[in-house]
Design an enzyme around this catalytic site. Structure first.
Site, PDB file in Angstrom:
ATOM      1  N   SER A 230      62.319  56.729   8.916  1.00  0.00           N
ATOM      2  CA  SER A 230      62.472  56.770   7.456  1.00  0.00           C
ATOM      3  C   SER A 230      61.853  55.603   6.696  1.00  0.00           C
ATOM      4  O   SER A 230      61.893  55.576   5.474  1.00  0.00           O
ATOM      5  CB  SER A 230      63.961  56.868   7.087  1.00  0.00           C
TER       6      SER A 230
ATOM      7  N   LYS B 138      72.013  54.753   1.825  1.00  0.00           N
ATOM      8  CA  LYS B 138      70.836  53.924   1.570  1.00  0.00           C
ATOM      9  C   LYS B 138      70.764  53.525   0.101  1.00  0.00           C
ATOM     10  O   LYS B 138      70.352  52.405  -0.227  1.00  0.00           O
ATOM     11  CB  LYS B 138      69.569  54.675   1.996  1.00  0.00           C
TER      12      LYS B 138
END
EC number: 3.4.21.53
Length: 344
Positions: A241, A286
């Site tokens: 990611s 996140k």
């Protein structure tokens, strides 16, 4: 005396369930793991004295502010009390352990897979940035299998110029050209070895999984042409990611101006060599990590927008991105005060 004894017995009767609950709650683990905000790293900065994205062999343009990649923390081996405390905290979520650690798969195998995903994301991020910048690349052989048809003719480090008379510009060009060739066909290839071009011939074999398709037993990779050398210096991170933020950092360093306008931007997203941005897991955690670190703007993969908008941290602006080019354009719009495409 009898009254005192009864009081003691009553007290013990009340305490025993509490003690039992305490023992069970601290000793029994639950089949869940806790996901929460993990560390964030400024891809324009350094870690332990090394640039996160280290560029050599090219002029590096000055950068400022932040382009932070974000991570998700995973807490395993939770007892009942720990699981309850983390769930009540609001910054964590509990998911079945099997979703993170599939049954029957050794932990070290999962870790190695995550490490490989991270390495692949670094390679893809570099290629995507170089393609965006129109930086020249070449196709080089990373490996030549000892038991493959090309062994003895091709070598690790050979640069491929053409296959079967067709120029190759990407690793995919090589794979597609070989797949389209029937087994036992002799194919001429132009290579560059030690700086000298030469033509060689390789008899194509059959793919182990499909006898109708050609196979060379080589692993081609696309690399920068010339002295440019890019190294990513983040250890103990897994998964794919970070790709988008690595690409943006490299573009920022190799092009004039500041992509982020010197501000604090964070984000996430996978990336492929063509610059397509893909979805990731744990987007909400996140975003929390980014906001707590000081980010005001967060780049969200388009396919994560529905999930992201369900819980947006106060003060964090979400920007939807589908491609690397679109991400660069959105950052330019932000710096110029123009509207951007938002998830929220």
């Amino acid at each position: 005396m009898l009254r005192v004894n009864r009081r003691i017995l009553t007290l013990l009767a009340a305490l025993i369930p509490v003690l039992v609950l305490g023992v069970v709650g601290s000793a029994v683990t639950v089949p869940f793991v806790a996901l929460g905000p993990g560390p964030t790293f400024n891809t324009l900065g350094d870690v332990e004295g090394k640039q996160v994205v280290d560029v050599r062999g090219a002029t590096v343009d000055p950068t400022a502010g932040n382009l932070n990649m974000t991570t998700v923390s995973v807490r395993d081996g939770l007892n009942i009390f720990e699981a309850f405390v983390l769930w009540a905290d609001g910054r964590y979520g509990l998911v079945p352990r099997s979703e993170v650690y599939p049954p029957g798969v050794p932990r070290d195998q999962i870790d190695k897979s995550n490490e490989q995903d991270f390495k692949d994301s670094e390679d893809n991020a570099e290629l995507a940035a170089l393609h965006y910048l129109k930086y020249p690349t070449t196709v080089r052989l990373r490996t030549v299998a000892e038991d493959g048809p090309a062994n003895g003719v091709l070598r690790k480090g050979d640069v491929l110029v053409s296959v079967g008379g067709k120029p190759v510009a990407t690793a995919t060009d090589v794979v597609d050209a070989v797949k389209a060739t029937k087994p036992d066909t002799v194919v001429p290839m132009v290579i560059r070895r030690d700086g000298v071009e030469q033509t060689v011939e390789v008899k194509v074999g059959a793919r182990p999984d499909d006898n109708s398709k050609g196979y060379l037993g080589v692993t081609p990779e696309e690399v920068p042409q010339g002295p440019l050398d890019v190294t990513f210096n983040l250890a103990d991170i897994g998964g794919p990611s970070a790709g988008l933020m690595f690409s943006l950092a490299l573009i920022d360093k190799l092009s004039p101006g500041q992509l982020n306008g010197g501000k604090f931007v964070a984000g996430t997203g996978t990336i492929d060599p063509t610059g397509k941005v893909g979805p990731i897991g744990g987007i909400q955690y996140k975003m929390i990590a980014a906001r707590e670190a000081g980010a005001e703007t967060f780049l969200v993969p388009a396919d994560n927008c529905n999930e992201a908008r369900q819980r947006i941290p106060d003060g964090l602006k979400l920007v939807k991105v589908e491609t690397l080019t679109g991400a660069v354009q959105s950052l330019g719009d932000l710096n110029s005060g123009r509207d951007t495409v938002s998830c929220g």
